[in-house]
Design a protein around this motif. Structure first.
Motif, short mmCIF file in Angstrom:
data_model
loop_
_atom_site.label_atom_id
_atom_site.label_comp_id
_atom_site.label_asym_id
_atom_site.label_seq_id
_atom_site.Cartn_x
_atom_site.Cartn_y
_atom_site.Cartn_z
N VAL A 88 15.38 2.77 6.07
CA VAL A 88 14.45 3.05 7.16
C VAL A 88 14.99 4.18 8.03
CG1 VAL A 88 13.50 2.09 9.30
CG2 VAL A 88 13.44 0.75 7.21
N ALA A 89 16.28 4.16 8.30
CA ALA A 89 16.88 5.22 9.11
C ALA A 89 16.72 6.59 8.46
CB ALA A 89 18.36 4.92 9.34
N ARG A 90 16.66 6.63 7.14
CA ARG A 90 16.53 7.91 6.42
C ARG A 90 15.09 8.35 6.28
NH1 ARG A 90 15.74 12.05 4.65
NH2 ARG A 90 16.71 13.19 2.90
N PHE A 91 14.17 7.43 5.95
CA PHE A 91 12.80 7.81 5.61
C PHE A 91 11.74 7.35 6.61
CE2 PHE A 91 15.09 7.55 1.55
CZ PHE A 91 14.90 8.84 1.08
N GLY A 92 12.11 6.46 7.54
CA GLY A 92 11.14 5.96 8.50
C GLY A 92 10.51 4.67 8.03
N PRO A 93 10.10 3.80 8.96
CA PRO A 93 9.60 2.48 8.59
C PRO A 93 8.29 2.51 7.82
CG PRO A 93 9.39 2.85 10.96
CD PRO A 93 10.20 3.97 10.42
N ARG A 94 7.37 3.42 8.17
CA ARG A 94 6.07 3.42 7.50
C ARG A 94 6.24 3.66 6.00
NH1 ARG A 94 0.99 7.29 8.99
NH2 ARG A 94 2.39 8.89 8.19
N ALA A 95 7.08 4.63 5.63
CA ALA A 95 7.28 4.94 4.23
C ALA A 95 7.93 3.77 3.49
CB ALA A 95 8.14 6.20 4.09
N VAL A 96 8.92 3.12 4.13
CA VAL A 96 9.64 2.03 3.47
C VAL A 96 8.74 0.81 3.30
CG1 VAL A 96 11.63 0.49 3.61
CG2 VAL A 96 11.84 2.87 4.33
N VAL A 97 7.98 0.45 4.34
CA VAL A 97 7.08 -0.69 4.24
C VAL A 97 6.03 -0.45 3.16
CG1 VAL A 97 5.28 -1.99 5.44
CG2 VAL A 97 7.42 -1.47 6.61
N THR A 98 5.44 0.74 3.16
CA THR A 98 4.41 1.05 2.17
C THR A 98 4.97 1.01 0.76
OG1 THR A 98 3.28 2.47 3.79
CG2 THR A 98 2.68 2.75 1.48
N CYS A 99 6.13 1.63 0.56
CA CYS A 99 6.74 1.63 -0.79
C CYS A 99 7.14 0.22 -1.21
CB CYS A 99 7.95 2.56 -0.81
SG CYS A 99 7.53 4.32 -0.72
N GLY A 100 7.65 -0.58 -0.27
CA GLY A 100 8.01 -1.95 -0.60
C GLY A 100 6.81 -2.74 -1.07
N LEU A 101 5.67 -2.54 -0.43
CA LEU A 101 4.44 -3.24 -0.83
C LEU A 101 3.94 -2.75 -2.18
CD1 LEU A 101 2.72 -3.26 2.66
CD2 LEU A 101 3.41 -5.29 1.37
N VAL A 102 4.07 -1.47 -2.45
CA VAL A 102 3.68 -0.95 -3.76
C VAL A 102 4.57 -1.53 -4.86
CG1 VAL A 102 3.54 1.14 -5.19
CG2 VAL A 102 2.65 1.17 -2.84
N VAL A 103 5.87 -1.63 -4.59
CA VAL A 103 6.79 -2.24 -5.55
C VAL A 103 6.41 -3.70 -5.78
CG1 VAL A 103 9.19 -2.97 -5.91
CG2 VAL A 103 8.70 -0.67 -5.07
N LEU A 104 6.07 -4.41 -4.71
CA LEU A 104 5.65 -5.81 -4.82
C LEU A 104 4.39 -5.92 -5.67
CD1 LEU A 104 5.88 -8.78 -4.06
CD2 LEU A 104 4.76 -8.25 -1.89
N ALA A 105 3.43 -5.03 -5.44
CA ALA A 105 2.20 -5.05 -6.24
C ALA A 105 2.50 -4.77 -7.71
CB ALA A 105 1.22 -4.01 -5.69
N PHE A 106 3.38 -3.79 -7.97
CA PHE A 106 3.74 -3.49 -9.36
C PHE A 106 4.38 -4.70 -10.03
CE2 PHE A 106 7.27 -2.29 -12.19
CZ PHE A 106 6.55 -1.71 -13.23
N ALA A 107 5.27 -5.38 -9.31
CA ALA A 107 5.93 -6.56 -9.88
C ALA A 107 4.91 -7.65 -10.19
CB ALA A 107 6.99 -7.08 -8.91
N ALA A 108 3.94 -7.84 -9.29
CA ALA A 108 2.92 -8.87 -9.52
C ALA A 108 2.06 -8.53 -10.73
CB ALA A 108 2.05 -9.02 -8.28
N PHE A 109 1.64 -7.27 -10.85
CA PHE A 109 0.83 -6.87 -12.00
C PHE A 109 1.64 -6.96 -13.30
CE2 PHE A 109 -1.65 -4.18 -8.82
CZ PHE A 109 -2.64 -5.14 -8.70
N LEU A 110 2.94 -6.63 -13.22
CA LEU A 110 3.80 -6.77 -14.39
C LEU A 110 3.91 -8.24 -14.77
CD1 LEU A 110 5.76 -5.35 -16.38
CD2 LEU A 110 7.58 -5.75 -14.71
N GLY A 111 4.12 -9.10 -13.78
CA GLY A 111 4.23 -10.53 -14.05
C GLY A 111 2.96 -11.12 -14.62
N SER A 112 1.81 -10.53 -14.28
CA SER A 112 0.54 -11.05 -14.80
C SER A 112 0.41 -10.86 -16.31
CB SER A 112 -0.64 -10.38 -14.10
OG SER A 112 -0.77 -9.02 -14.49
N ARG A 113 1.28 -10.05 -16.90
CA ARG A 113 1.28 -9.84 -18.36
C ARG A 113 2.08 -10.92 -19.08
NH1 ARG A 113 -2.72 -7.25 -19.50
NH2 ARG A 113 -1.80 -6.67 -21.52
#
Length: 519
Positions: free
Chosen positions: A328-353
């Motif tokens: 967060v200190a390097r990239f800012g909270p908005r970027a980290v929160v958004t990317c974390g949620l995208v990673v979470l979505a990817f993991a969920a879609f991967l798990g759905s397989r």
């Protein structure tokens, strides 16, 4: 120890007193995850349906969420040490009842009683810290408390699994007895009494509206797969929940000193970050409910093996939570929160397989990615929510944030569990079974395996495994969509704040205890 009103003067035994709080938080940390591993075994021994398993998990969370804010106010008015010890005693009583319970109803009742105790322990254990430690020591003390709470999550499944492999399922409740005993003894002899005479009175009407409104909503969601969404009972409870919760909002908006300060939601940063943290908690609670039956019934692991196989997700979560602040200190909270949620979505879609033949290796992969997404999303979101508020509103803000996260947890178990139950029941092939056996098999994948064993029905266990995994896949798709929606909200609406290292904002752990002490 003398009573402390303003927090001035710090007792030389404060680090021993911190041990009492650590024991309390560790007990609650265990309870967040230990029951999930036990649910398949309890379903087998008690004949619990999926809906009844949801209630065993949700009874605690609903009561906990509804009573957390009034519990904090009780501590402010009547003494935080007194209410903390009372909460531990109530939690102990609920644990004993749960260990001795002979049917589902008593387990649900015991979990509700434990929720009352947990609601007293959590905010009061945090709010005691400012009276024990000065600003120079408080960060270290809060770090120890946070570590104790976090440690309970991965240890819960392992400890629960070991107990289930060696003792009966009631042992997952009975393990709380020595932990709570240590906590009560330490609180009696080591904690000072603190209070805030200026705190507002507990609003009993608002508390009653919260408990009944949340309870009606969760009941309707859990019953809907069996009765149907158009069933008069389900529709009636949904309508009652809407009326009760609307009444709560109206009452709190008119109150001079509300328990739930709805005006805080007018701060964009607080609102969006709170929605994000709540959605992440919604997904996490749902996954922790559906994973143990998959690992035990479908993959055939014992209880201890199930607990160990949940570690990749817990490890990913803890690694990300620890590493979130530098990123967060390097990239800012908005970027980290958004990317974390995208990673979470990817993991969920991967798990759905996942299929019934995928094996644990594939599950370990997407569980690890899931934990990473959770950690990188929720820690900056909580930090951003509290940092968006003026210092004078931090107390009510942290209380509202914690309450909404618990509500998200309760609805996650109810909604995602109900979705899984409905898909599983529709997909299960029971054409060769008598009506009563078919109904039993449709209650849960654990029940289907028992029916298959008793009746010798060919293919029933395989059909149950396939149906459960298909339902799990549907739940993961829904979870992925929820994470993507949260990512879009975060990317579009989170303020363009500077990195935390530039703003000097507090971490969530630093903000919450001080805040709760001011409520």
């Amino acid at each position: 120890m003398a009573t402390v009103t303003n927090g001035v003067g710090y007792d030389p035994r404060r680090w021993w007193a911190l041990g009492a709080l650590v024991a309390s938080m560790l007990t609650l940390g265990f309870d967040m995850t230990i029951l999930n591993v036990a649910l398949p075994t309890m379903a087998e021994d008690l004949g619990a349906t999926t809906g009844e398993q949801q209630w065993m998990a949700d009874a605690y969370v609903v009561v906990f969420a509804a009573l957390m804010l009034p519990a904090g106010l009780l501590g402010d008015r009547f003494g935080r040490r007194l209410m903390l010890i009372t909460g531990l005693g109530i939690f102990l009583a609920g644990s004993v009842v749960g260990a001795l319970a002979g049917d589902v109803t008593w387990v649900v009742a015991a979990r509700a009683v434990m929720g009352v105790g947990g609601a007293l322990v959590m905010p009061l254990a945090l709010s005691v810290l400012p009276s024990l430690f000065g600003p120079d020591e408080r960060a270290k003390a809060i770090g120890v408390m946070s570590a104790a709470s976090a440690l309970g999550m991965p240890l819960g499944p392992i400890l629960g699994g070991w107990l289930l492999d060696h003792y009966w399922w009631g042992s997952v409740f009975l393990i709380n007895v020595p932990m709570v005993g240590i906590g009560i003894t330490a609180c009696l002899f080591l904690l000072p009494e603190t209070r805030d005479p200026a705190s507002p009175k507990v609003d009993t009407v608002a508390t009653a509206l919260t408990v009944t409104g949340l309870g009606a909503l969760v009941y309707a969601i859990i019953e809907a797969p069996t009765r149907g969404w158009g069933d008069p009972l389900v529709a009636g409870f949904l309508g009652a929940a809407a009326i009760l919760l609307a009444g709560l909002v109206l009452r709190e908006r008119r109150a001079a000193r509300p328990m739930l300060d709805m005006e805080l939601l007018g701060h964009r940063g607080f609102l969006v970050n709170t929605i994000t943290a709540t959605l992440v908690t919604f997904v996490l609670a749902g996954l922790l409910f559906l994973l143990p039956p998959y690992l035990q019934a479908v993959l055939g692991h014992d209880a201890l093996g199930t607990g160990l196989r949940l570690l990749p997700m817990m490890a990913g979560l803890m690694v990300a939570a620890r590493g979130a602040q530098p990123v967060v200190a390097r990239f800012g909270p908005r970027a980290v929160v958004t990317c974390g949620l995208v990673v979470l979505a990817f993991a969920a879609f991967l798990g759905s397989r996942t299929t019934s033949d995928s094996g644990y290796g594939f599950a370990a992969l997407w569980l690890t990615v899931t934990g990473l997404g959770f950690g990188f999303a929720v820690v900056p979101a909580m930090d951003g929510a509290l940092a968006a508020l003026p210092a004078a509103r931090a107390g009510s803000g942290s209380g509202l944030l914690m309450t909404l996260r618990q509500v998200g947890s309760a609805i996650g178990i109810a909604l995602l569990g109900s979705l899984l139950a409905g898909v599983y029941r529709d997909r299960l092939d029971v054409t060769r079974l008598p009506a009563r056996a078919a109904d039993t098999a449709g209650e849960s994948v654990v029940a289907a395996h028992l029916v298959a064993e008793r009746t010798g029905t060919p293919g029933l266990a395989a059909s149950a495994n396939s149906a459960y995994v298909h339902g799990m896949g549907v739940v993961l798709v829904v979870s992925g969509v929820a994470a993507l929606v949260a990512a879009l909200l975060a990317g579009a609406f989170l303020p363009r704040t500077r990195p935390a290292s530039d703003t000097g904002s507090e971490t969530p752990a630093m903000a919450e205890p001080e805040a709760d002490a001011r409520q």
